[in-house]
Write a protein that holds these residues in place. Structure first.
Motif, mmCIF file in Angstrom:
data_model
loop_
_atom_site.group_PDB
_atom_site.id
_atom_site.type_symbol
_atom_site.label_atom_id
_atom_site.label_comp_id
_atom_site.label_asym_id
_atom_site.label_seq_id
_atom_site.Cartn_x
_atom_site.Cartn_y
_atom_site.Cartn_z
ATOM 1 N N ASP A 35 0.825 -1.196 0.000
ATOM 2 C CA ASP A 35 0.000 0.000 0.000
ATOM 3 C C ASP A 35 0.866 1.254 0.000
ATOM 4 O OD1 ASP A 35 -2.664 1.252 0.170
ATOM 5 O OD2 ASP A 35 -1.941 1.946 2.119
ATOM 6 N N ARG A 36 1.883 1.278 0.832
ATOM 7 C CA ARG A 36 2.774 2.441 0.902
ATOM 8 C C ARG A 36 3.551 2.625 -0.399
ATOM 9 N NH1 ARG A 36 5.436 2.129 6.943
ATOM 10 N NH2 ARG A 36 3.519 2.591 8.084
ATOM 11 N N VAL A 81 8.693 13.671 2.160
ATOM 12 C CA VAL A 81 7.817 13.386 3.304
ATOM 13 C C VAL A 81 7.780 11.884 3.570
ATOM 14 C CG1 VAL A 81 5.433 13.481 4.144
ATOM 15 C CG2 VAL A 81 6.408 15.449 2.957
ATOM 16 N N SER A 82 7.612 11.111 2.529
ATOM 17 C CA SER A 82 7.504 9.658 2.669
ATOM 18 C C SER A 82 8.815 9.020 3.122
ATOM 19 C CB SER A 82 7.095 9.030 1.338
ATOM 20 O OG SER A 82 5.871 9.556 0.920
ATOM 21 N N ILE A 83 9.908 9.434 2.516
ATOM 22 C CA ILE A 83 11.178 8.780 2.821
ATOM 23 C C ILE A 83 11.668 9.130 4.223
ATOM 24 C CG2 ILE A 83 12.770 10.492 1.837
ATOM 25 C CD1 ILE A 83 13.073 6.673 1.542
ATOM 26 N N ALA A 94 9.788 6.788 6.467
ATOM 27 C CA ALA A 94 10.257 5.406 6.301
ATOM 28 C C ALA A 94 11.622 5.201 6.947
ATOM 29 C CB ALA A 94 10.302 5.043 4.822
ATOM 30 N N MET A 95 12.526 6.141 6.737
ATOM 31 C CA MET A 95 13.871 6.010 7.302
ATOM 32 C C MET A 95 13.850 6.153 8.821
ATOM 33 S SD MET A 95 15.963 5.276 4.873
ATOM 34 C CE MET A 95 14.627 4.253 4.303
ATOM 35 N N GLU A 147 9.530 7.147 15.828
ATOM 36 C CA GLU A 147 8.178 7.408 15.336
ATOM 37 C C GLU A 147 8.189 8.757 14.646
ATOM 38 O OE1 GLU A 147 3.770 8.199 17.050
ATOM 39 O OE2 GLU A 147 4.865 6.496 17.881
ATOM 40 N N CYS A 148 7.545 8.838 13.500
ATOM 41 C CA CYS A 148 7.659 10.070 12.704
ATOM 42 C C CYS A 148 6.381 10.348 11.921
ATOM 43 C CB CYS A 148 8.861 9.949 11.764
ATOM 44 S SG CYS A 148 9.273 11.490 10.965
#
Length: 141
Positions: A32-33, A69-71, A74-75, A82-83
């Motif tokens: 999904d991501r 924003v996504s990376i 994820a990183m 938590e982010c």
């Protein structure tokens, strides 16, 4: 526009359905991501395609900001942090794009509205990326 709206309804529904039926899987969440990133890029590329010579830079920056924003999340999660902070999450960016598409279509000044929409998405993406980086670094230190 209708395709985008239906796509987002289905995207939200599949996760809710999996949770309700107890069929949530790590592989499903992962897919999904990943597919969300392809959809995000396709939406921006589709807008740029309408007026490529006027929108290419704003579109490029919107994609880079969105991926930032996504990376960063994820990183951060890969490092155990938590982010989920920031004003420019995916739902916000998609809402801005939908409003921009509707307003641009209705206003008769589509190029200017679409450019402004993409720049807003880009700026929010970069602000959120920076916010998430700072937030994560505080947790890791």
């Amino acid at each position: 526009m209708l395709t985008l709206f239906i796509s987002q309804i289905l995207d939200c529904t599949d996760g809710d359905l999996a949770r309700l039926t107890g069929r949530v899987t790590r592989s499903g969440a992962y897919l999904d991501r990943v597919f969300d990133r392809f959809v995000d890029a396709a939406i921006v590329i589709g807008i740029v395609y309408l007026y490529p010579s006027e929108l290419w830079l704003a579109g490029f920056m919107a994609v880079v900001g969105s991926f930032g924003v996504s990376i960063t999340r994820a990183m951060a999660e890969a490092e155990g942090a938590e982010c989920k902070v920031g004003i420019g999450g995916r739902d916000t960016r998609l809402a801005i794009i939908m409003v921009g598409l509707l307003y641009g279509y209705a206003s008769g000044n589509a190029v200017s509205v679409y450019a402004a929409t993409l720049w807003i998405v880009a700026v929010l993406g970069f602000i959120t990326t920076l916010h998430r980086m700072l937030h994560t670094l505080k947790q890791l230190d």
